[in-house]
Design a protein around this motif. Structure first.
Motif, PDB file in Angstrom:
ATOM      1  N   ALA A  33      -2.514 -11.683   2.332  1.00 43.36           N
ATOM      2  CA  ALA A  33      -1.322 -12.215   3.727  1.00 43.36           C
ATOM      3  C   ALA A  33       0.090 -11.719   3.104  1.00 43.36           C
ATOM      4  N   LEU A  34       0.572 -11.918   2.861  1.00 45.66           N
ATOM      5  CA  LEU A  34       1.946 -11.418   2.516  1.00 45.66           C
ATOM      6  C   LEU A  34       1.826  -9.717   2.453  1.00 45.66           C
ATOM      7  N   GLU A  35       0.787  -8.872   1.821  1.00 43.06           N
ATOM      8  CA  GLU A  35       0.973  -7.829   1.437  1.00 43.06           C
ATOM      9  C   GLU A  35       0.290  -7.351   3.189  1.00 43.06           C
ATOM     10  N   VAL A  36      -0.621  -8.286   3.672  1.00 41.13           N
ATOM     11  CA  VAL A  36      -1.348  -7.750   4.946  1.00 41.13           C
ATOM     12  C   VAL A  36       0.168  -7.222   5.914  1.00 41.13           C
ATOM     13  N   SER A  37       0.693  -8.601   6.103  1.00 37.51           N
ATOM     14  CA  SER A  37       2.096  -8.575   7.056  1.00 37.51           C
ATOM     15  C   SER A  37       3.120  -7.976   6.755  1.00 37.51           C
ATOM     16  N   ASN A  38       3.159  -7.219   5.527  1.00 31.80           N
ATOM     17  CA  ASN A  38       4.654  -6.923   5.133  1.00 31.80           C
ATOM     18  C   ASN A  38       4.045  -6.109   3.917  1.00 31.80           C
ATOM     19  N   PRO A  39       3.194  -5.084   3.764  1.00 35.63           N
ATOM     20  CA  PRO A  39       3.152  -3.679   3.131  1.00 35.63           C
ATOM     21  C   PRO A  39       4.353  -3.221   2.551  1.00 35.63           C
TER      22      PRO A  39
END
Length: 70
Positions: A33-39
């Motif tokens: 989720a972190l990667e998706v929201s803040n690539p």
């Protein structure tokens, strides 16, 4: 403790939060989720997730000795 009692307890299963597989998957979901929201927040995170998730899940499933209870 009697062997039959031990087997009965094992069949009941453990709490989900005592399952290494479930905890690992929850952490991976959070990182995903972190990667998706803040690539790019953590360089290379996406590649690590893609490789680590199936490998670690396979290992944890192989060493699992009791089910997760309800």
């Amino acid at each position: 403790m009697d062997e039959q009692v031990k087997q009965k307890e094992r069949r009941k299963g453990k709490k989900w939060y005592k399952s290494r597989t479930m905890v690992f998957n929850a952490v991976m979901a959070g990182l995903g989720a972190l990667e998706v929201s803040n690539p790019g927040a953590i360089p290379g995170l996406g590649q690590v997730l893609v490789v680590a998730l199936p490998v670690v899940n396979a290992v944890l499933r192989a060493v699992t000795s009791e089910p997760v209870g309800k």
